[in-house]
Enzyme design. Structure first.
Site, PDB file in Angstrom:
ATOM      1  N   GLY A  12       0.864  -1.007  -0.029  1.00 27.09           N
ATOM      2  CA  GLY A  12       0.108   0.122   0.071  1.00 27.09           C
ATOM      3  C   GLY A  12       0.828   1.273  -0.005  1.00 27.09           C
ATOM      4  N   ASP A 117       5.543  -4.900   5.685  1.00 29.50           N
ATOM      5  CA  ASP A 117       5.873  -6.412   6.247  1.00 29.50           C
ATOM      6  C   ASP A 117       5.973  -7.222   4.993  1.00 29.50           C
ATOM      7  OD1 ASP A 117       5.827  -8.403   8.148  1.00 29.50           O
ATOM      8  OD2 ASP A 117       3.850  -8.802   7.175  1.00 29.50           O
ATOM      9  N   GLY A 118       4.731  -7.302   4.130  1.00 30.73           N
ATOM     10  CA  GLY A 118       4.626  -7.813   2.853  1.00 30.73           C
ATOM     11  C   GLY A 118       6.198  -7.786   2.053  1.00 30.73           C
ATOM     12  N   THR A 139       5.006   2.112   6.306  1.00 30.19           N
ATOM     13  CA  THR A 139       3.689   1.593   6.497  1.00 30.19           C
ATOM     14  C   THR A 139       2.903   2.708   7.486  1.00 30.19           C
ATOM     15  OG1 THR A 139       2.146   0.461   7.471  1.00 30.19           O
ATOM     16  CG2 THR A 139       4.341   0.056   8.096  1.00 30.19           C
ATOM     17  N   ASP A 141       0.727   1.865   9.061  1.00 29.75           N
ATOM     18  CA  ASP A 141       0.287   0.777  10.424  1.00 29.75           C
ATOM     19  C   ASP A 141       1.309   0.976  11.376  1.00 29.75           C
ATOM     20  OD1 ASP A 141      -1.874   0.208   8.484  1.00 29.75           O
ATOM     21  OD2 ASP A 141      -0.990  -1.829   7.905  1.00 29.75           O
ATOM     22  N   ARG A 176     -24.859  12.626  19.530  1.00 29.51           N
ATOM     23  CA  ARG A 176     -24.627  11.501  19.067  1.00 29.51           C
ATOM     24  C   ARG A 176     -23.339  10.459  19.358  1.00 29.51           C
ATOM     25  NH1 ARG A 176     -25.990  13.529  12.940  1.00 29.51           N
ATOM     26  NH2 ARG A 176     -28.297  12.869  13.065  1.00 29.51           N
ATOM     27  N   GLU A 236      -9.530  -1.098  12.543  1.00 24.33           N
ATOM     28  CA  GLU A 236     -10.089  -1.956  11.759  1.00 24.33           C
ATOM     29  C   GLU A 236      -9.931  -3.501  12.040  1.00 24.33           C
ATOM     30  OE1 GLU A 236      -8.412  -1.408   7.768  1.00 24.33           O
ATOM     31  OE2 GLU A 236      -6.547  -2.050   8.448  1.00 24.33           O
ATOM     32  N   GLN A 288      -6.387   8.138   5.003  1.00 28.52           N
ATOM     33  CA  GLN A 288      -5.451   8.208   5.954  1.00 28.52           C
ATOM     34  C   GLN A 288      -4.121   7.968   5.144  1.00 28.52           C
ATOM     35  OE1 GLN A 288      -6.711   5.455   9.614  1.00 28.52           O
ATOM     36  NE2 GLN A 288      -8.114   5.099   7.782  1.00 28.52           N
TER      37      GLN A 288
HETATM   38  O1  F6P Z   1      -1.209  -1.496   5.262  1.00 30.75           O
HETATM   39  C1  F6P Z   1      -1.729  -0.435   5.073  1.00 30.75           C
HETATM   40  C2  F6P Z   1      -3.033  -0.486   4.871  1.00 30.75           C
HETATM   41  O2  F6P Z   1      -3.586   0.641   4.406  1.00 30.75           O
HETATM   42  C3  F6P Z   1      -3.886  -1.228   6.126  1.00 30.75           C
HETATM   43  O3  F6P Z   1      -4.253  -0.121   6.904  1.00 30.75           O
HETATM   44  C4  F6P Z   1      -5.185  -1.536   5.520  1.00 30.75           C
HETATM   45  O4  F6P Z   1      -5.849  -2.521   6.089  1.00 30.75           O
HETATM   46  C5  F6P Z   1      -4.585  -1.730   3.947  1.00 30.75           C
HETATM   47  O5  F6P Z   1      -3.332  -1.248   3.704  1.00 30.75           O
HETATM   48  C6  F6P Z   1      -5.651  -1.553   2.918  1.00 30.75           C
HETATM   49  O6  F6P Z   1      -5.184  -2.280   1.679  1.00 30.75           O
HETATM   50  P1  F6P Z   1      -5.961  -1.742   0.275  1.00 30.75           P
HETATM   51  O7  F6P Z   1      -5.340  -0.258  -0.006  1.00 30.75           O
HETATM   52  O8  F6P Z   1      -5.484  -2.992  -0.648  1.00 30.75           O
HETATM   53  O9  F6P Z   1      -7.322  -1.511   0.262  1.00 30.75           O
END
Ligand code: F6P
Length: 366
Positions: A12, A117-118, A139, A141, A176, A236, A288
Site C-alpha cells: 500500500g 511487512d509484505g 507503512t 500501520d 450522537r 479495523e 489516511q
Molecule cells: O497496510 C496499509 C493499509 O492501509 C492497511 O491499514 C489497510 O488494511 C490496507 O492497507 C488496505 O489495503 P488496500 O489499499 O489494498 O485496500
C-alpha cells in the site's frame, strides 16, 4: 566503483514514499555518481514485460511534498506466490527465479525495496536467494519491528486526529455517538495514538478484545455526567471478546491478503441496540494514506533514503534502515519481519489513555 541501484515501492502507498525516492536519487547520483533506475508498480514491474525507467535528479524535482509514489505500487506482485492462470484457474506460483533473472537483465547491482511487512518479506526471500537488497520500512500501520517508527505513520495519525477534532463538534451538536473506523491491520497504533491526540472517549484496538457492555456503560456514564455525545475510535482489526475480526475479504478470496473492514458498522449497530442514543459511522479508509507527508515524515523518509544508499556503499546487504532513538541505523531485514510490532496491552500509551479516562477496549482504572 560505479553502481546501478534499482528502487521499487511495494504494498500500500503512504505519504513519504516520494521523499525516499528523491533522497536515494539525490544521494546516489550526486555524492556517489551512481545510476538509479526505478522499477514500476512494485515487484510486478520485475515480471515480464519489465517496467522500469531511469531516475535522475530532474525526475525527482518537486516530489518531496507529494503523496503516493511516482513509481506506482502494487500489493499483488509477490514473486513467491504470483497469481497465474493455469487451465482457466488462478493459481499462486513461485516465479522468484524468473524475477531474479529479470532483475539481473536490467544490469542493476542492488535493489532498494521500500515497503511494509509484505514487501520486506519478499525482499528478504530474494536476498536469501542471492539478490543484494536493502530495505526501507514504510507503512501507516507502524507494525514493523526493529525500527522505532515507520514513515507514513505520523501523517496518518495527524489525519485521523484532525478528523476526530472535526467530528467532535457535530457529535456534540447532535448528541450522537460517532464511531470512527481507522486503518492499521492487526495493530492498534493509529487508533491508540490518534485516539489520545483527538480526545476519543473509547478506543478499541486488536490487541485488547473489547467487551460491548463495558463500552455501552462508559458512554452511558458520560451521558449521565452531562456529556451527551461520545467518540469511539475503532481499529479495523479490533474484535470483541466473544467475536472475530470483521473482513471484507478473506485471504483465500484476495490472493493471500486479508482485507479488513466493517467493524465500525458492526460496533455502531451494537451500540445503537444497547444505548438510547443515535449513532453514526465514519470509515476514514484511504484518506489516511493520501496526500502530503507531515514534516516529520518528510525528514524521516529523507534520512531513510540517504542511509539506504550509505548502507549500499558499505556493502551491507540484507539490511533495512531503521530509526533507533535519534539515529538512523541498519538492522537485519529478517529481524524487522520476524513478527509484527503490535501494541503491548501494558504499553505506557495504553496506561496514559486509561488514566485520561479513555476506555481502551477494557474499562478504565478506578
Ligand atoms: O497496510 C496499509 C493499509 O492501509 C492497511 O491499514 C489497510 O488494511 C490496507 O492497507 C488496505 O489495503 P488496500 O489499499 O489494498 O485496500
Amino acid at each position: 566503483m560505479s553502481k546501478t541501484l534499482a528502487i521499487l515501492t511495494g504494498g500500500g502507498d503512504c505519504p513519504g514514499l516520494n521523499a525516499v525516492i528523491r533522497a536515494v536519487v539525490r544521494t546516489a547520483c550526486g555524492r556517489y555518481a551512481w545510476r538509479v533506475i526505478g522499477i514500476e508498480d512494485g515487484f510486478e514491474g520485475l515480471v515480464a514485460p519489465l517496467r522500469w525507467r531511469e531516475l535522475g535528479p530532474k525526475d525527482v524535482r518537486g516530489i518531496l511534498s507529494r503523496g503516493g509514489t511516482i513509481l506506482g505500487t502494487s500489493n499483488k506482485g509477490n514473486p513467491f506466490s504470483f497469481p497465474q492462470k493455469i487451465k482457466g484457474k488462478i493459481e499462486l506460483v513461485d516465479i522468484s527465479a524468473q524475477v531474479m533473472e529479470n532483475f539481473h537483465s536490467l544490469g542493476a547491482d542492488v535493489l532498494i525495496a521500500v515497503g511494509g511487512d509484505g514487501t520486506l518479506k519478499i525482499a528478504q526471500g530474494l536476498f536469501e536467494q542471492g539478490l543484494p537488497v536493502v530495505g526501507v520500512p514504510k507503512t501507516i500501520d507502524n507494525d514493523l519491528q526493529a525500527t522505532d517508527v515507520t514513515f507514513g505513520y505520523r501523517t496518518a495519525v495527524s489525519i485521523v486526529t484532525e478528523a476526530l477534532d472535526r467530528l467532535h463538534s457535530t457529535a456534540e451538536s447532535h448528541h450522537r455517538v460517532m464511531v470512527v473506523e481507522v486503518m492499521g491491520r492487526d495493530a492498534g497504533w493509529i487508533a491508540l495514538e490518534a485516539g489520545i491526540a483527538g480526545s476519543a472517549d473509547v478506543i478499541l484496538i486488536p490487541e485488547i478484545p473489547f467487551v460491548l457492555d463495558e463500552v455501552c456503560q462508559a458512554i452511558r456514564t458520560r451521558a449521565d455526567m452531562g456529556s451527551r455525545f461520545s467518540i469511539v475510535v475503532v481499529a479495523e482489526g479490533a474484535f470483541s471478546a466473544t467475536g472475530d475480526k470483521v473482513l471484507l475479504k478473506t485471504a483465500a478470496e484476495n490472493l493471500g491478503v486479508e482485507r479488513l473492514g466493517g467493524i465500525g458498522e458492526r460496533v455502531a449497530h451494537l451500540l445503537a441496540d444497547c444505548l438510547d442514543m443515535e449513532t453514526r459511522v465514519v470509515t476514514l479508509g484511504h484518506l489516511q494514506r493520501g496526500g502530503s507527508p507531515t514534516s516529520f515524515d518528510r525528514i524521516l523518509a529523507s534520512r531513510f533514503g540517504v542511509k539506504a544508499v550509505q548502507l549500499i556503499a558499505a556493502g551491507r546487504y540484507g539490511e533495512m534502515v531503521a530509526l533507533k532513538g535519534r539515529k538512523v541505523v541498519g538492522v537485519k531485514i529478517a529481524a524487522a519481519v520476524a513478527q509484527l510490532n503490535r501494541v503491548d496491552p501494558q504499553d505506557e500509551l495504553v496506561d496514559t489513555a486509561q488514566n485520561l479516562g479513555i476506555l481502551v477496549s477494557r474499562a478504565a482504572r478506578g
